[in-house]
Design an enzyme around this catalytic site. Sequence first.
Site, PDB file in Angstrom:
ATOM      1  N   SER A  48       2.299  13.886  16.806  1.00  0.00           N
ATOM      2  CA  SER A  48       1.942  15.164  16.221  1.00  0.00           C
ATOM      3  C   SER A  48       3.619  15.531  16.956  1.00  0.00           C
ATOM      4  O   SER A  48       4.079  15.462  18.256  1.00  0.00           O
ATOM      5  CB  SER A  48       1.373  16.085  17.028  1.00  0.00           C
ATOM      6  OG  SER A  48       1.255  17.373  16.759  1.00  0.00           O
TER       7      SER A  48
ATOM      8  N   SER B 185       0.639  -1.104   0.386  1.00  0.00           N
ATOM      9  CA  SER B 185       0.111  -0.279  -0.253  1.00  0.00           C
ATOM     10  C   SER B 185       0.907   1.396   0.230  1.00  0.00           C
ATOM     11  O   SER B 185       0.296   2.526  -0.229  1.00  0.00           O
ATOM     12  CB  SER B 185      -0.544  -0.003   1.390  1.00  0.00           C
ATOM     13  OG  SER B 185      -0.644   0.222   2.351  1.00  0.00           O
TER      14      SER B 185
ATOM     15  N   ASP C 167       3.867  19.727  22.764  1.00  0.00           N
ATOM     16  CA  ASP C 167       3.571  18.153  21.824  1.00  0.00           C
ATOM     17  C   ASP C 167       5.396  17.335  22.571  1.00  0.00           C
ATOM     18  O   ASP C 167       5.284  16.391  22.497  1.00  0.00           O
ATOM     19  CB  ASP C 167       3.218  18.191  20.009  1.00  0.00           C
ATOM     20  CG  ASP C 167       2.238  19.124  20.388  1.00  0.00           C
ATOM     21  OD1 ASP C 167       1.399  18.417  21.047  1.00  0.00           O
ATOM     22  OD2 ASP C 167       1.428  19.357  19.131  1.00  0.00           O
TER      23      ASP C 167
ATOM     24  N   SER D 298       5.761  21.638  11.354  1.00  0.00           N
ATOM     25  CA  SER D 298       4.929  20.524  11.554  1.00  0.00           C
ATOM     26  C   SER D 298       4.849  19.279  10.760  1.00  0.00           C
ATOM     27  O   SER D 298       5.446  19.091   9.786  1.00  0.00           O
ATOM     28  CB  SER D 298       3.370  21.357  12.216  1.00  0.00           C
ATOM     29  OG  SER D 298       2.749  19.931  12.299  1.00  0.00           O
TER      30      SER D 298
ATOM     31  N   HIS E 162       7.933  27.697  11.016  1.00  0.00           N
ATOM     32  CA  HIS E 162       6.814  27.214  11.739  1.00  0.00           C
ATOM     33  C   HIS E 162       7.515  25.351  10.988  1.00  0.00           C
ATOM     34  O   HIS E 162       7.099  25.293   9.616  1.00  0.00           O
ATOM     35  CB  HIS E 162       5.499  27.228  11.731  1.00  0.00           C
ATOM     36  CG  HIS E 162       4.911  26.338  11.849  1.00  0.00           C
ATOM     37  ND1 HIS E 162       4.341  25.817  13.676  1.00  0.00           N
ATOM     38  CD2 HIS E 162       3.801  25.297  10.843  1.00  0.00           C
ATOM     39  CE1 HIS E 162       3.635  25.172  13.438  1.00  0.00           C
ATOM     40  NE2 HIS E 162       3.154  24.619  12.000  1.00  0.00           N
TER      41      HIS E 162
END
Length: 332
Positions: free
Chosen positions: A211, A164, A246, A201, A199
Amino acid sequence: MKKFFLIFSLFSLCLADDLSKALEYEKKGDYKRAMQIYKKLALQNQTPILTQTPNSTEILAKQNETKSTQTPKNQKRQKDNFSQIALANYLGDENSFNPLGISSYKMNYFLPFSHTNHDLSGSKNEVKFQISLKKRLFENLLGLDEKYYLGYTQTSLWQLYRHSSPFRENSYQPEFFVDFPIHFDGYDYFNNLRLGFLHESNGKDDDHEQSRSWNRLYASTTFLYKRFLIVPRIWYRINEDGGEDDNPAMEHYMGNFDVNLGYLGDDFFLNAMLRNNLNFSRNKGAVQVDIGYDIFDNGIYYYVQYFNGYGDSLIDYNKRLERISTGFLISY
């Protein structure tokens, strides 16, 4: 009269045949033979046919241009300017036609063979690629010839060889930065000061405690001496609220600075990235070595990347990994 038309027809066929040969030689870049045929036709008959083909000045100019671009001297001159091209890209001083004003920022590469020393999500082998662009917004608002940019970099780890073929990790890095030109007499290798907000992420939520995100203010500059390029950068992490952070130990593994040391050759480059937290009792850091070779002289480099340390990706920022990857890098 019939005899005259027969001779004229044969003569026209000969002209057409010669003209087609000349055009064929011209398409192949053999301007010397094409010129010989055009000269022959001009001497035989002063007809408008010749005016439909490039004139001799144009053909000679093309011929000289072809010869000049094939000389090793010209090729070397272009390659010698590669370090200046790299610096112009960093400073946003590219002169090429670019109607959208979008240009490359950090390295853009595709590495179909990337191997780590740990089994990550079921496989040690995956694909790594990075896309990095910048867009100039405006300039000289403070009267200092400064330039304002938006930048975007995405680094992805793709488990192509698994069933996959999922993406194991994506790192999204939008940023805003300002370049201030700096000129000191006698110090031409010191060029600019860059201040920015970054930033970073992975775009995941907290459902599975995967996260990863942090915000930084940073300052960097560049030194170019002949073919040696040095780009130091320091940053300050903008702290989040204690209950919402986080990754509270991010600075411990990623440190507060990095530096790139590069050498730009005629058709190759070497670069080493060093990062460390400068905590000698609990020292964490990383080193990355980049090697590229321009095989076909077209700006597409065969590229090898070696990484060892912490912060290979956001999801693995607190794991020590060793990774070697190979593929292609685009320098423009």
